[in-house]
Design a protein around this motif. Sequence first.
Motif, mmCIF file in Angstrom:
data_model
loop_
_atom_site.group_PDB
_atom_site.id
_atom_site.type_symbol
_atom_site.label_atom_id
_atom_site.label_comp_id
_atom_site.label_asym_id
_atom_site.label_seq_id
_atom_site.Cartn_x
_atom_site.Cartn_y
_atom_site.Cartn_z
ATOM 1 N N MET A 377 0.853 -1.194 0.000
ATOM 2 C CA MET A 377 0.000 0.000 0.000
ATOM 3 C C MET A 377 0.880 1.232 0.000
ATOM 4 O O MET A 377 1.936 1.252 0.648
ATOM 5 C CB MET A 377 -0.926 -0.004 1.227
ATOM 6 N N GLN A 378 0.448 2.262 -0.709
ATOM 7 C CA GLN A 378 1.264 3.464 -0.836
ATOM 8 C C GLN A 378 0.381 4.688 -0.996
ATOM 9 O O GLN A 378 -0.818 4.587 -1.279
ATOM 10 C CB GLN A 378 2.208 3.340 -2.030
ATOM 11 N N ASN A 379 0.989 5.838 -0.807
ATOM 12 C CA ASN A 379 0.339 7.109 -1.125
ATOM 13 C C ASN A 379 1.343 7.967 -1.872
ATOM 14 O O ASN A 379 2.360 7.453 -2.365
ATOM 15 C CB ASN A 379 -0.195 7.792 0.144
ATOM 16 N N SER A 380 1.084 9.261 -1.968
ATOM 17 C CA SER A 380 1.957 10.135 -2.760
ATOM 18 C C SER A 380 3.359 10.247 -2.164
ATOM 19 O O SER A 380 4.306 10.629 -2.857
ATOM 20 C CB SER A 380 1.335 11.531 -2.869
ATOM 21 N N ASP A 381 3.518 9.917 -0.876
ATOM 22 C CA ASP A 381 4.830 10.002 -0.236
ATOM 23 C C ASP A 381 5.621 8.711 -0.355
ATOM 24 O O ASP A 381 6.758 8.631 0.102
ATOM 25 C CB ASP A 381 4.666 10.347 1.254
ATOM 26 N N GLY A 382 5.026 7.680 -0.940
ATOM 27 C CA GLY A 382 5.737 6.421 -1.090
ATOM 28 C C GLY A 382 5.018 5.278 -0.404
ATOM 29 O O GLY A 382 3.825 5.335 -0.125
ATOM 30 N N LEU A 383 5.766 4.211 -0.104
ATOM 31 C CA LEU A 383 5.191 3.012 0.495
ATOM 32 C C LEU A 383 4.722 3.277 1.923
ATOM 33 O O LEU A 383 5.432 3.914 2.709
ATOM 34 C CB LEU A 383 6.224 1.891 0.507
ATOM 35 N N LEU A 384 3.527 2.803 2.234
ATOM 36 C CA LEU A 384 3.008 2.888 3.598
ATOM 37 C C LEU A 384 3.256 1.598 4.373
ATOM 38 O O LEU A 384 3.448 1.627 5.586
ATOM 39 C CB LEU A 384 1.504 3.162 3.575
ATOM 40 N N GLY A 385 3.227 0.479 3.669
ATOM 41 C CA GLY A 385 3.399 -0.816 4.332
ATOM 42 C C GLY A 385 2.856 -1.912 3.448
ATOM 43 O O GLY A 385 2.590 -1.703 2.255
ATOM 44 N N VAL A 386 2.667 -3.088 4.024
ATOM 45 C CA VAL A 386 2.253 -4.224 3.218
ATOM 46 C C VAL A 386 1.306 -5.116 4.027
ATOM 47 O O VAL A 386 1.459 -5.275 5.237
ATOM 48 C CB VAL A 386 3.481 -5.033 2.754
ATOM 49 N N LEU A 411 -9.082 1.580 4.165
ATOM 50 C CA LEU A 411 -9.050 1.671 5.625
ATOM 51 C C LEU A 411 -7.727 1.162 6.182
ATOM 52 O O LEU A 411 -7.163 1.748 7.115
ATOM 53 C CB LEU A 411 -10.206 0.867 6.221
ATOM 54 N N LEU A 412 -7.216 0.083 5.616
ATOM 55 C CA LEU A 412 -5.938 -0.446 6.090
ATOM 56 C C LEU A 412 -4.801 0.524 5.773
ATOM 57 O O LEU A 412 -3.833 0.636 6.546
ATOM 58 C CB LEU A 412 -5.669 -1.813 5.469
ATOM 59 N N SER A 413 -4.928 1.244 4.662
ATOM 60 C CA SER A 413 -3.928 2.266 4.341
ATOM 61 C C SER A 413 -3.937 3.369 5.397
ATOM 62 O O SER A 413 -2.886 3.858 5.820
ATOM 63 C CB SER A 413 -4.201 2.868 2.955
ATOM 64 N N VAL A 414 -5.144 3.733 5.839
ATOM 65 C CA VAL A 414 -5.257 4.734 6.911
ATOM 66 C C VAL A 414 -4.637 4.197 8.199
ATOM 67 O O VAL A 414 -3.949 4.927 8.929
ATOM 68 C CB VAL A 414 -6.739 5.119 7.134
ATOM 69 N N LEU A 417 -0.984 4.494 7.876
ATOM 70 C CA LEU A 417 -0.592 5.900 7.950
ATOM 71 C C LEU A 417 -0.634 6.412 9.388
ATOM 72 O O LEU A 417 0.251 7.142 9.840
ATOM 73 C CB LEU A 417 -1.515 6.735 7.059
ATOM 74 N N LYS A 418 -1.670 6.001 10.129
ATOM 75 C CA LYS A 418 -1.752 6.395 11.535
ATOM 76 C C LYS A 418 -0.590 5.823 12.332
ATOM 77 O O LYS A 418 -0.047 6.463 13.234
ATOM 78 C CB LYS A 418 -3.085 5.933 12.135
ATOM 79 N N SER A 419 -0.220 4.611 12.001
ATOM 80 C CA SER A 419 0.890 3.976 12.689
ATOM 81 C C SER A 419 2.192 4.716 12.402
ATOM 82 O O SER A 419 3.025 4.920 13.296
ATOM 83 C CB SER A 419 0.993 2.520 12.246
ATOM 84 N N ILE A 420 2.349 5.131 11.149
ATOM 85 C CA ILE A 420 3.543 5.898 10.776
ATOM 86 C C ILE A 420 3.555 7.247 11.483
ATOM 87 O O ILE A 420 4.578 7.678 12.031
ATOM 88 C CB ILE A 420 3.589 6.075 9.242
ATOM 89 N N ASP A 421 2.401 7.923 11.467
ATOM 90 C CA ASP A 421 2.316 9.225 12.148
ATOM 91 C C ASP A 421 2.595 9.084 13.640
ATOM 92 O O ASP A 421 3.251 9.931 14.245
ATOM 93 C CB ASP A 421 0.929 9.834 11.938
ATOM 94 N N ALA A 422 2.067 8.008 14.235
ATOM 95 C CA ALA A 422 2.291 7.795 15.664
ATOM 96 C C ALA A 422 3.769 7.547 15.964
ATOM 97 O O ALA A 422 4.285 7.981 16.996
ATOM 98 C CB ALA A 422 1.458 6.613 16.144
#
Length: 791
Positions: A377-386, A411-414, A417-422
Amino acid sequence: MLQEVFSAAPTLHHPRMLTPLPSLTAELPELESKISFLPFVSYLKDKLPKVSETTSKFFTQLIDNLERRPALLSPMNNLSSLEEQSELLEMLCTALFPVVSEHEKNSFALSVPYQFQIFHHSEPFARLFLDQTKEHLLLPENLASDQLKNIECSMIYSHVLEKFYGIKLNDSPELVYPVSDANTGLKRYFKIKYDRRFIDVHLKGVLPPIHDCAVCLNTFRILDLEKQLQAMPLHLFEVEGFAVWVAEDVTTDESLETIKKILLRQKSCDMGIADELKEAIHALVGLNDIQIGLSPFLKVNNRYILDDTCSQNSLGGKQMLSNDPDSQAAFSMYVGFLSEHPEPITFSVLSEDLVRDIPLLKPVFDMGARSYIHYPMQNSDGLLGVLEIASPIPNLLTYEVMSRLEPAIPLLSVALLKSIDAFHQKIENLVKEKFTALQPSVDWKFAEVAWESLRNNDIGTPNVVFENVYPLYGAIDIRNSSMERSHAIQKDLKEHLVVIDEILNRLEEQVHLPLLEGLKFKIFTIQQTIQENMLTEDEVRINEFIENEVRPVLGHLQRMNPQLQKIVDDYFDMVQSPDSPLCRYRKEYEETLSIINETMLQFLDKEEDSVQKSYPHYFEKYRTDGVEYNIYIGQSIAPNYPFDLLYLKNIRLWQLRSMAEAARISHNLLPSLKLPLQTTQLILIQSQCISILFRRDERRFDVEGAYNIRYEIIKKRLDKVHIKDSTERLTQPGKIAIVYSNQKEVPEYQQYIEFLQNKNILQPGIEFLDLEELQGVNGLKAMRVAINLEK
């Protein structure tokens, strides 16, 4: 033809009343409810002209069969009239659920109206919602009695309010059953859809006025069920007919809802939450022999890093350790590959040959996986996770399985992302959770303390103190702001009352309702009260009158009398409009206040950027009815820059000059302001050094030491200080007030004043004033000088 249809339908069992265990329904309110097939017959007769000839014949035969049994068309207290009617019920169910709709998947039951009592059901329904003995109806696990009561009453009142009041409630609580799948052991979720089309409700008593009930006429919800039961007791009604329960598989929706609820917790790579997410994914996929991995990719300084806590939630990365160079190299290669190939892929058969071609699959193959889904999974900033799903069974995981995951991917991407932000917040919290968002002039000190905290494992974290600093305090206040606000509210409320009075006059021309005259009298009384002055309690009382007395009456007339609808609609449109004239004066006041404050803040920011270059210092500003600020300057704040008193003198002169400039700017704003609000300028002199301590609980600096606290007390009590033996306020528009307590502080500021007078920034002359005694403070004096506002 009909006989063929009937014979094709599977045989159903004899009717039998099934209920939950009595302890589960003991607290439910009583309602006179009886079985009858008359509403169903009436429904079929209404449908006859609109259906095909074949369906019409079927309906006609069903109607004839029912009408030949008059006992079925009368309200029944028990099932004696139905005991020999299995075939007729089978025919009825065929009408409701045609044989072509896959009978084995039809999970339904017929129930007593608005009761948790069923008397006929399909086999799929029995497997899901009857206990093992087939003697009792099951209710959802952990369903509280008050929830059950709310569901039952909501259904009843929804029918009653729609039929007798023309009100359709927005609330629609439903039964949702978590059911363990007999084949996979996984949870599936079924929602009971309640069909009331074959129920009639009859009134036995007198309906209460709707405004006496607990129904909100703005949101169309029952706000207080107990109050509703008292105002509109269920013994006023009787119901007859039967309800149809239909069980709908909502596993996908409930799994997604579960993920949403987990996301609301906003935790980081917490193992408990990861396990909950995996359980929801497990239910969504609907397969038993699988393992799930979900791990975020974390960055530090825009570089992907291997975090042990997160890698434990991965399947392929479980063996990777952040302190192992080989693991770090393998992780970098893995992330690099995914960055180039971020598309999801399914390996239905994971073989040794495939692993030789794609070595990245070796960790999951070695753990026994023989089919595997890999979903980056990714967004405009790159890979979020798998997201990973693995199974020891070849061909179990297919593209069809991956398609079931698609609704959950956003939802899993969110979640990732929350995990990364945290994680990033966790890094920042080493400073910010104990301190605050810092200015460059002092953040070096907090960085040192944070490092010491890390080194000592957070034991004995030292305080952050700056000793021997010189304080400067300034306040740009908006004169009479509280009074102006009160006047603005007073004028708005006067306008509002006039508008309501006019609306009531127009309504009285259309309908005779003594209550309207009573409201007009209350309005007249209130208008007399606030004609000259308005107190805070008057404002509260008027708003409560409008909200609790005027709006409900207008809302009722709006719904119940079409002739009055436009009059009331116009009023509500006016009230709800963002540009409503009923809050014009308040908006003018708030806009004026905002313009002045924003202008002052922008001015101070610009000035602060400039003066910061002369010598590093700490500057904090905060908004009140105007703007106040504190400045601290001294060697301890900038240990790498030698401090000299000339820097203190420089910033004091800047403060005096900037206050004059702020007054001139606010004065020039007057022609463009909707209210002529003026500002006053105040400076407090403190020649002695003080120490400041960062208070972690308040996230701000405060003075340290008993003597220094006197300085803080003076600041807090200068707001409305008067000149001694007079009623004149010290602070006046167009003037700068400079407060001091030591005569030695005067000559320095006299020099600054004379300098600025020579530059025509200040007007000639200085007032020397004694100030009234304040609580805990006496002996204060002040200089006051006029500003050249036209310069």
